[in-house]
Design an enzyme around this catalytic site. Sequence first.
Site, PDB file in Angstrom:
ATOM      1  N   LYS A 184      51.384 -35.469  -2.295  1.00 38.59           N
ATOM      2  CA  LYS A 184      51.760 -35.380  -3.707  1.00 38.59           C
ATOM      3  C   LYS A 184      50.881 -34.362  -4.389  1.00 38.59           C
ATOM      4  CE  LYS A 184      54.086 -37.088  -7.207  1.00 38.59           C
ATOM      5  NZ  LYS A 184      54.134 -35.737  -7.785  1.00 38.59           N
ATOM      6  N   LYS A 228      41.690 -37.892  -4.864  1.00 44.38           N
ATOM      7  CA  LYS A 228      42.108 -38.543  -6.112  1.00 44.38           C
ATOM      8  C   LYS A 228      43.015 -39.737  -5.842  1.00 44.38           C
ATOM      9  CE  LYS A 228      43.310 -35.629  -9.164  1.00 44.38           C
ATOM     10  NZ  LYS A 228      44.092 -34.626  -9.919  1.00 44.38           N
ATOM     11  N   LYS A 285      49.409 -29.465  -2.987  1.00 39.48           N
ATOM     12  CA  LYS A 285      49.399 -28.603  -4.164  1.00 39.48           C
ATOM     13  C   LYS A 285      50.249 -27.381  -3.877  1.00 39.48           C
ATOM     14  CE  LYS A 285      47.526 -28.896  -8.293  1.00 39.48           C
ATOM     15  NZ  LYS A 285      47.439 -30.165  -9.047  1.00 39.48           N
ATOM     16  N   THR A 308      47.931 -37.423 -18.051  1.00 37.18           N
ATOM     17  CA  THR A 308      46.622 -36.892 -17.636  1.00 37.18           C
ATOM     18  C   THR A 308      45.583 -37.084 -18.740  1.00 37.18           C
ATOM     19  OG1 THR A 308      47.684 -35.259 -16.209  1.00 37.18           O
ATOM     20  CG2 THR A 308      45.396 -34.854 -16.814  1.00 37.18           C
ATOM     21  N   ASN A 313      48.071 -29.409 -22.111  1.00 39.07           N
ATOM     22  CA  ASN A 313      48.646 -30.744 -22.180  1.00 39.07           C
ATOM     23  C   ASN A 313      47.578 -31.833 -22.077  1.00 39.07           C
ATOM     24  OD1 ASN A 313      50.667 -32.805 -22.113  1.00 39.07           O
ATOM     25  ND2 ASN A 313      50.487 -32.866 -19.908  1.00 39.07           N
ATOM     26  N   SER A 318      53.029 -40.317 -12.023  1.00 35.12           N
ATOM     27  CA  SER A 318      53.975 -39.699 -11.091  1.00 35.12           C
ATOM     28  C   SER A 318      54.370 -40.695  -9.997  1.00 35.12           C
ATOM     29  CB  SER A 318      53.366 -38.447 -10.455  1.00 35.12           C
ATOM     30  OG  SER A 318      53.530 -37.315 -11.289  1.00 35.12           O
TER      31      SER A 318
END
Length: 443
Positions: free
Chosen positions: A83, A107, A119, A203, A234, A371
């Site tokens: 992810k 993470k 990524k 986030t 954001n 997510s």
Amino acid sequence: MTTKVDLKDQHSEREMDNDLLADALVRLSTIAKHLNISSHTLQALSQPLCTLTSYISIRKDNGESAYFKAYRCRYNSLLGPTKGGIRFHPSVDQSEVEALALWMTLKCAAVNVPFGGAKGGISVNAKSLSALELERLSRSYVRAMADFIGPQTDIPAPDMYTNERVMGWMMDEYETIKRVKAPDVITGKPLVFGGSVGRTGATGTGAFLCIEALAKKRNWQKHKQTVAVQGFGNGGAQCALLLQKAGYKVVAVSDSKGAIYSPEGLDILSILYEKQKSRQLKAVYCENSVCELVSHKVLTNEELLALDVDILIPAAVAGVITEANAGLVKAGTIVEIANGPVSAAADSILHEKGVFVIPDILANAGGVIVSYFEWCQNRQGELWSEEQVTTKLSDYIHKAFEQGWQRHVSTNIDMRDAIYAQALERLTLAIEAHGTHDYFNAN
């Protein structure tokens, strides 16, 4: 006896100066040594599982063809399908993408989300593209990566200079290529395509929840805590807004062009309104649609990092606090919304200064947590309420923070080391479940 692995030895000092992955591996190796982490775990994390690079092309509005370097890295899939976000930025290269995928691996493990790390990105100045060119680029990326991603293999999401609309284009292109409906292939989509409420601000919300958890531990009087936010995208903007609403004094914010500072505090909602309207960062106060400029000082991003504040939030790009400027940091607490904003070499300097750091693999984990919720909703054909998402996000963040905090207090190690420890322990359990050298030699 297993052989010790030192990831630092695999990279020269020259490489680490400009190689984000090398720097990330040095930090990982250093922390792992302190924690006595198994060499099997370090070996598993020393290289990415696979990275796909591609030159992709689009037809520009003027008829010319333009070519861009594109990347997707699946770093580690021990805990589940990989992810990670997709960023459009001129600085994107293979080292950056692989470092970000490594951090995503850690993470997900740190907050107990059953994903591995990935990524992706394109080396492009997204601001230079028209809306139609941006759509063509997004679809071209998916055409190049369609066999590399998938709902049970690798699930992309938005990142720097991508958003829910871009994710919608990408999902549509994937479904066209595969001739299936697959809302679970992408997260961070528009709600109408199966996106989740709460994903856009997740986030920043996750970072805010970390600060609130720390405030309870430290018995802070919130109105006396001053905050500087470097990066007004954001994540940074959402966190700043929530902090101000909760009573903290946000005295400085910045974007790529510079920073604004007012010791009396800034009105974040008004600044957001003005930035959306004029694309400029100004200290303003808005009443309905009328905005009034208020007294403020203009700073550089470097000056913001050295402000005498209680909480510093680097929320822009990697490597902004380095060995060269770490000594100038006056904040007592750093909360890393950006990925890798503090270099490995800067860590020891901040430690000596007594700076408390909430690391990126916890502070910015809200995005991947929600997510995961979106992916679950897509897989189950459900739509959760905002209250469900908010409650579940808070549970995940607070549980991960509390586990890290208890380790930090009981063993007297940095919070970064504590959070890395819980991530590495989960990855170690997965490795040991497959069998290690000791197992197969009956030890």
